[in-house]
Motif scaffolding. Structure first.
Motif: not given
Length: 853
Positions: A188-205
């Motif tokens: 779940n920690s790994y999934l949380a890191a993936m969620g953070a990365t995905f959030m950064v990607a969406v906000i940047a776009i």
């Protein structure tokens, strides 16, 4: 046409890059953990992770850096890179499952060729981690391209971007070490890191889209939010300041920065390992401070880029200061630890962590901050180059990262073994001083007096080396009569053999004792008890070597094969060279194989079955130990046991609270149908306990070798011919999952290795007097609840024994009680001793009367 991004966009981009840096360190820490489960908890597994991760970072910097200048929408491209990280991270799960399914086949094919298997492991690490790291590596040059509008601001802005990303990395190290795994588990920690990365990607776009709309509304003739000239021109010196060095020199300095920084990180972590309890927490604390200091260096570089325009004097002085501070770190460490004394005292966990943070900041905080200035300051000197901002940063960071890989591998696998810890640190300091002299000779500073600064640094280093008397291992010649015989400084640990009061002792990382010739009986008992309990084991497997005395005891029996695994190769060397006289021919017997491997991975990969698996005493709070008590490990072990096989889990009760014992016992009960408890000794101060996991729910046979030995010992007692305690008296009961101690205990799993996070805290709580080891009244009460007359009568494991043996088992309880009461200077110790003797005499008399009739 060049346009400044709006202030809000810059702020958002900066925050996103902080979060990105934090997620990257969480990925790295979790990858390192997962790879240790696949490859073993060894230095090679850590090296494979770092090599794959930093290779991807370097390749990403190089590839995306070259393309950054041509990007018309760098923030949009940055978002896509973060999206690439997220998608690549998903593939990790699939690759992990594929390798897991193929592991046994690969192990069987390559077991005899360890080099080939190591190559396969490294290749797999690259397949698993390189793609995500490749996209991560592109984020710095692309973000630089977005934030740097003019080449003359490259030094100030790029150094700030670097500092913020590194600050995020420091926060990620703290989160991954102190919060995520024990709260969410690793997956779940790994999934949380993936969620953070995905959030950064969406906000940047999204932010890029709004910025594009804003620019078009202000200037309908502008098609894209260009943020830097596609083909930057070379401004004059008056605009950018002076760069007296060639591009090759800048690349060489960037490489030096990476090589020395990562090499020193490896060496300093080993340095602190000599005085710490070396838990997951202590490692996370040191790594976090190191990254915080690097971030501070980036901030200082920004200030230097704004104020210092003449690098011909600044860089030699900076490198000299770095070399002097690095060279002085062992002296400062030695002084603050009083010659390598174990730190912490009676502090609880919070106080202990404060001490670690304070000592780390004092010893390496300033050196790391100063050496951290070098790379981001080079961004300033590269302003006058022909490349755009993104490509400039990409090239420098690529050189830095490639050298960092080499530096970390060299430090861990070459320098430590060849030169030792202190000399290796001095070598790193010498590199900085040599670079300072090189720069001073290539471009002499305008202030001629400053040309001699590097020479002064070299003289100070030589003087320190010449007078250096810092011990590698702390030896107490006065109060403990210790003499150091030999030290091995390998990639996994520092191992020493010490003579103390006529006995040999092995020490790991300065403070942990792996065994001594002064307690051979206890070490041999760790083999004798499970062997006699089994009856006739043909193949025996050992997790952990120690001195080798325990494994050597197996050769007293008619065994066909003994396999011993030890993760630290230096421990094997120490045992072979200094303990051969005590190991019963362990290294000469053709039935024995001693492997420098992680025993868990060997069990997992092999197909052979074993009659006995004996797990040595391990320090429960040490990082990585938790996986040796996990459900997954026990499941692998029971699959490797032959019918009637036993798994002996030896536990140091003097290093465990009832919390850890309950977790381990509950976890074993999840896998083994029957788990019985056996005392390894009856000591009050250092008791050891064996939890025996039985593959089958078979009762103890009356004619088992252990019972035969018990009858002989009981007869000798009754005749006054010996004082050997019958082995059945070591029995402490059969564990029941519904017992009050165990029913609420959580399971220890690979995904959530609770032991690894609970044990270090309880270790410090015990030191502070907030809890107790499971050695006193609480332990006796727990055993008493299993060896009372009613409990023994209902114990299915004892179903075939004559009830007279219950008295012998209870006698063992009173013997242990007497030792504990005697340590407490209690007058009741004599009464407990009398009960022990009376029970043995009654049992012996009952058997004699029955035989007479």
């Amino acid at each position: 046409m060049t346009r400044e991004p709006r202030a809000r966009s810059v702020l958002v981009a900066t925050i996103l890059f902080f979060v990105s840096g934090s997620a990257a360190l969480v990925y790295e820490v979790l990858w390192m953990k997962e790879l240790s489960l696949l490859f073993g908890n060894s230095a090679q597994a850590a090296a494979a992770t770092l090599a794959a991760f930093f290779s991807g970072i370097a390749a990403g910097n190089a590839y995306w850096g070259r393309r950054a200048t041509r990007l018309r929408r760098p923030l949009w491209a940055y978002g896509l890179l973060e999206l690439g990280v997220t998608c690549s991270a998903v593939f990790y799960f699939g690759i992990f499952l594929v390798y897991d399914s193929l592991y046994q086949t690969l192990f069987g094919m390559l077991e005899g060729t360890p080099f080939a298997f190591t190559v396969i492991k490294f290749a797999l690490a690259f397949v698993m981690f390189f793609p995500a790291a490749f996209f991560m590596g592109g984020t710095l040059p692309v973000m630089t391209q977005f934030l740097v509008q003019q080449k003359k601001t490259l030094g100030k802005r790029a150094s700030l971007v670097y500092a913020i990303n590194t600050l995020g990395a420091a926060s990620g190290a703290m989160i991954a070490g102190f919060v995520l795994p024990q709260t969410l588990g690793f997956r779940n920690s790994y999934l949380a890191a993936m969620g953070a990365t995905f959030m950064v990607a969406v906000i940047a776009i999204v932010v890029d889209g709004r910025l594009l709309s804003s620019i078009r509304s202000e200037d309908p003739f502008s098609a894209t939010p260009a943020v830097a000239d596609a083909a930057p021109t070379v401004p004059g010196d008056g605009e950018l300041g002076k760069n007296p060095y060639s591009p090759r020199a800048l690349m060489a300095l960037a490489a030096l920065s990476g090589f020395a920084a990562l090499g020193l990180q490896v060496l300093w972590i080993r340095m602190f390992a000599q005085v710490l309890h070396n838990s997951t927490y202590s490692y996370a604390a040191i790594l976090s401070i190191f990254l915080l200091a690097l971030a501070l260096g980036g901030a200082l570089a920004r200030a230097c880029a704004s104020r210092i325009r003449d690098a011909s004097w600044f860089l030699p002085v900076l490198l000299t200061a770095t070399g002097i501070l690095v060279a002085g770190s062992p002296l400062l460490f030695n002084a603050l630890t009083n010659g390598g004394t174990y730190i912490g005292g009676d502090a609880n966990f919070t106080g202990y962590m404060r001490q670690i943070v304070w000592m780390t900041m004092v010893v390496i905080g300033l050196p790391v901050a100063i050496l951290g200035i070098l790379l981001p300051y080079l961004f300033k000197l590269a302003e006058s180059g022909i490349y755009g901002p993104g490509e400039t940063v990409g090239r420098l960071v690529t050189a830095n990262t490639v050298a960092a890989i080499i530096g970390s591998v060299m430090a861990g696998f070459v320098l430590l073994g060849s030169f030792g810890l202190w000399a290796s640190i001095h070598l790193m300091a010498g590199l900085y001083l040599a670079a300072a002299i090189w720069l001073a000779l290539e471009k002499p500073p305008q202030r001629k007096s400053l040309a001699f600064v590097p020479v002064i640094g070299v003289l100070l280093l030589i003087a320190q080396i010449g007078t250096n008397r810092i011990p590698v291992v702390r030896i107490d010649r006065i109060t403990k009569d210790e003499t150091l015989l030999r030290v091995w400084q390998g990639a996994d640990a520092t191992v020493a053999v010490v003579r103390q009061a006529g006995h040999l002792r092995t020490k790991l990382n300065n403070w942990y004792t792996l065994g001594s010739t002064g307690d051979t009986t206890t070490q041999e008992a760790q083999t004798h008890l499970p062997v006699l309990l089994h009856g006739a084991p043909e193949r025996v497997f050992y997790l952990g070597l120690g001195t080798g005395i325990t494994a050597g005891a197996a050769l007293d029996y008619n065994v066909d094969e003994v396999v011993v695994t030890e993760i630290a190769g230096s421990v094997i060397q120490a045992s072979r060279e200094y303990f051969s006289d005590y190991t019963n021919g362990l290294y000469d017997d053709p039935r024995v194989r001693v492997l420098a491997e992680d025993g868990r991975t060997v069990l997992r990969g092999g197909r052979a079955g074993y009659d006995l698996i004996i797990s040595d005493l391990f320090v429960p709070w040490k990082a990585g130990t938790g996986t040796l008590y996990s459900v997954e490990h026990y499941q692998t072990s029971i699959e490797r046991l032959r019918p009637g096989g036993l798994y002996a889990q030896w536990l140091p009760l003097y290093q465990l609270t009832q919390d850890e014992l309950a977790i381990i016992a509950r976890t074993m009960l999840e896998v083994f149908p029957t788990v019985t408890m056996w005392r390894g000794n009856f000591w009050a101060d250092r008791p050891v306990l064996a939890l025996i996991g039985h593959r089958d729910s078979t009762p103890l046979a009356t004619n088992a070798p252990l019972m035969q030995a018990s009858r002989m010992a009981l007869r000798e007692h009754s005749e006054g011919q010996g004082d050997t305690v019958p082995l059945i008296a070591h029995y402490a009961g059969q564990l029941q999952a519904e017992s009050s101690l165990l029913k609420q205990a959580p399971l220890n799993t690979d995904n959530r290795p609770i032991i690894e996070y609970v044990a270090p805290i309880n270790h410090r709580r015990e030191r502070a007097g907030e809890t107790e080891w499971f050695t006193d009244e609480s332990m006796l009460a727990f055993v008493a609840s299993h060896v009372g007359q009613a409990q023994l009568s209902g114990d299915t494991y004892l179903a075939e024994l004559d009830v007279t043996w219950y008295s012998v088992i209870q006698a063992g309880y009173y013997l242990h009680t007497s030792h504990l009461l005697r340590r407490q200077n209690s007058e009741e110790a004599g009464e407990a001793r009398r009960l022990f003797r009376n029970l043995l005499q009654q049992a012996a008399l009952a058997f004699q009367n029955r035989a007479a009739n």
